[in-house]
Design a protein around this motif. Structure first.
Motif, PDB file in Angstrom:
ATOM      1  N   GLN A  80      62.787  64.413  25.553  1.00 57.40           N
ATOM      2  CA  GLN A  80      63.073  64.138  24.150  1.00 57.40           C
ATOM      3  C   GLN A  80      63.594  65.390  23.474  1.00 57.40           C
ATOM      4  O   GLN A  80      63.261  66.512  23.865  1.00 57.40           O
ATOM      5  CB  GLN A  80      61.823  63.633  23.421  1.00 57.40           C
ATOM      6  CG  GLN A  80      61.257  62.345  24.000  1.00 57.40           C
ATOM      7  CD  GLN A  80      60.261  61.692  23.080  1.00 57.40           C
ATOM      8  OE1 GLN A  80      60.598  61.190  22.021  1.00 57.40           O
ATOM      9  NE2 GLN A  80      59.008  61.683  23.491  1.00 57.40           N
ATOM     10  N   ALA A 102      59.764  58.238  26.648  1.00 56.49           N
ATOM     11  CA  ALA A 102      60.630  58.537  25.501  1.00 56.49           C
ATOM     12  C   ALA A 102      61.155  57.271  24.851  1.00 56.49           C
ATOM     13  O   ALA A 102      62.095  57.311  24.053  1.00 56.49           O
ATOM     14  CB  ALA A 102      61.792  59.417  25.950  1.00 56.49           C
ATOM     15  N   ASN A 148      60.970  49.958  23.921  1.00 61.15           N
ATOM     16  CA  ASN A 148      59.660  50.481  23.544  1.00 61.15           C
ATOM     17  C   ASN A 148      58.624  49.365  23.456  1.00 61.15           C
ATOM     18  O   ASN A 148      58.887  48.285  22.919  1.00 61.15           O
ATOM     19  CB  ASN A 148      59.744  51.208  22.201  1.00 61.15           C
ATOM     20  CG  ASN A 148      58.510  52.061  21.948  1.00 61.15           C
ATOM     21  OD1 ASN A 148      57.914  52.602  22.882  1.00 61.15           O
ATOM     22  ND2 ASN A 148      58.136  52.206  20.699  1.00 61.15           N
ATOM     23  N   SER A 193      55.658  54.943  24.648  1.00 60.25           N
ATOM     24  CA  SER A 193      55.549  56.320  24.146  1.00 60.25           C
ATOM     25  C   SER A 193      54.160  56.607  23.594  1.00 60.25           C
ATOM     26  O   SER A 193      53.941  57.660  22.993  1.00 60.25           O
ATOM     27  CB  SER A 193      56.597  56.559  23.053  1.00 60.25           C
ATOM     28  OG  SER A 193      57.892  56.475  23.574  1.00 60.25           O
TER      29      SER A 193
END
Length: 378
Positions: A257, A285, A297, A312
């Motif tokens: 990141q 990430a 995500n 994450s």
């Protein structure tokens, strides 16, 4: 001064202070209260808080009465309607990404401290929430991969034949990456590591992993331990070098990141198509765009037999120790902003206080966040 410990929303099992930590704060004459069931998922019951004389109250009551609010994640709009004017909010708010939210908080005259913005200096190590939580995330990422992987991690020699060790590729050798290396090696895997910072090669090799070298990386020596944006020429070289490693890998863990920017895409669609069915990728990430094509995500995606986990927030899956470490970071930070009379005392000449303060007095006071807000409305 009243410090309120909020229950985390959206399934996060951590809590900002465990009972013994809340007790330590109360021993300094700070009044502490906790939202009912705030620590339940971290194995800290309401009875455990009450046993050390920390009262449990409703969320509404806590928001209305607290001078300082502890919440790992950003507060909701409903919460903001209830809190005291000029309240202090402390947590991990990713202000370089959530700069529009920070503008709203400034307009509400909140004082916001985002602990992920604390300068990475020797003095600030005891308050470094990114490191304490990334260490756990790196450990958990390997264990999660091991449970999803349909084969052994270590080499086995049996009467029925030999099992080759798993091949693990780790992208990024920061705190999460180094812990992932150590954990994968303990499980018996063969580990390769890629990082844009040549300076980490020695650490990687000391843990028993092979370091993938790519010439021409941009100097990251002044980036406070973070990665920096690379040239297109370097990215091309990196992709070519990684392609061979990706194709032979069983497990890939990505951690790369860049503060304030979208995570670099390191594993392309073409690379994914070369991976063996049954392979597993854990993308740490994912919340900032992800290092892996097709990663989303908080989702697990299946692509041509490859399992891609975008997560994450893996530290929250080990809530007791994650809360314990986070709480210690918070206690150390509170010492900086609390005076001898147990009241709030903000010293903006202190680089840690200044560096982590995002909003104060109705304004955005963090230079980088202010620039992002300005560019968004230019």
């Amino acid at each position: 001064m009243i410090v309120g410990i909020l229950k985390e929303q959206h399934g996060d099992k951590r809590v900002s202070l465990l009972p013994e930590q809340a007790q330590a704060l109360a021993a300094k004459k700070v009044q502490v209260m906790v939202e009912s069931n705030a620590g339940a998922a971290a194995f800290a019951s309401d009875d455990a808080y009450r046993a050390v004389h920390i009262p449990t109250v409703s969320r509404k009551e806590l928001l209305q009465q607290s001078d300082v609010l502890l919440s790992i994640h950003p507060l909701s709009t409903t919460d903001l309607e209830l809190i005291k004017p000029h309240a202090v909010v402390i947590g991990v708010f990713q202000p370089l990404f959530n700069h529009a939210l920070m503008k709203e908080w400034a307009q509400r005259s909140l004082t916001t401290f985002s602990l992920d913005m604390i300068p990475r200096t020797t003095r600030a190590q005891s308050m470094d929430v990114l490191s304490s939580q990334a260490n756990i995330a790196g450990y958990r990422s390997v264990l999660l991969a091991a449970t999803l992987f349909p084969r052994y991690f270590p080499m086995f020699m049996t009467a029925a034949g030999s099992i080759a060790p798993a091949k693990v590729l780790i992208l990024g050798a920061g705190v999460a990456g180094l812990q992932a290396i150590a954990t994968a090696r303990r499980l018996g895997a063969v580990v390769e590591v890629s990082d844009t910072r040549p300076a980490v090669k020695e650490e990687v090799m000391s843990l028993g992993a092979k370091f993938i070298e790519v010439d021409g990386a941009a100097d990251a020596s002044k980036a406070g331990g973070y990665a920096v944006e690379q040239t297109e020429e370097y990215k091309q070289k990196q992709q070519e070098r990684l392609a061979a490693s990706v194709a032979k890998s069983d497990i890939i863990i990505t951690t790369a990141q860049i503060p304030g920017k979208k995570a670099p895409l390191l594993i392309s669609e073409a690379m994914l198509d070369t991976m063996k069915p049954g392979s597993v990728i854990i993308d740490l990430a994912a919340s900032t765009g992800g290092n892996v094509f097709a990663a989303r995500n908080n989702e697990t995606v299946q692509r041509n037999g490859v399992t891609i986990v975008g997560n994450s927030n893996l530290a929250a899956d080990m809530p007791f120790d994650a809360s314990k470490l986070y709480g210690k970071n918070v206690l150390n930070f509170l010492q900086l902003i609390t005076g001898a009379d147990a009241g709030l005392q903000l010293n903006f000449d202190d680089d840690i206080v200044k560096g982590s303060c995002i909003t104060h007095g109705g304004n955005i006071v963090h230079e980088r966040v202010e620039q992002l807000v300005g560019s968004s409305y230019a």
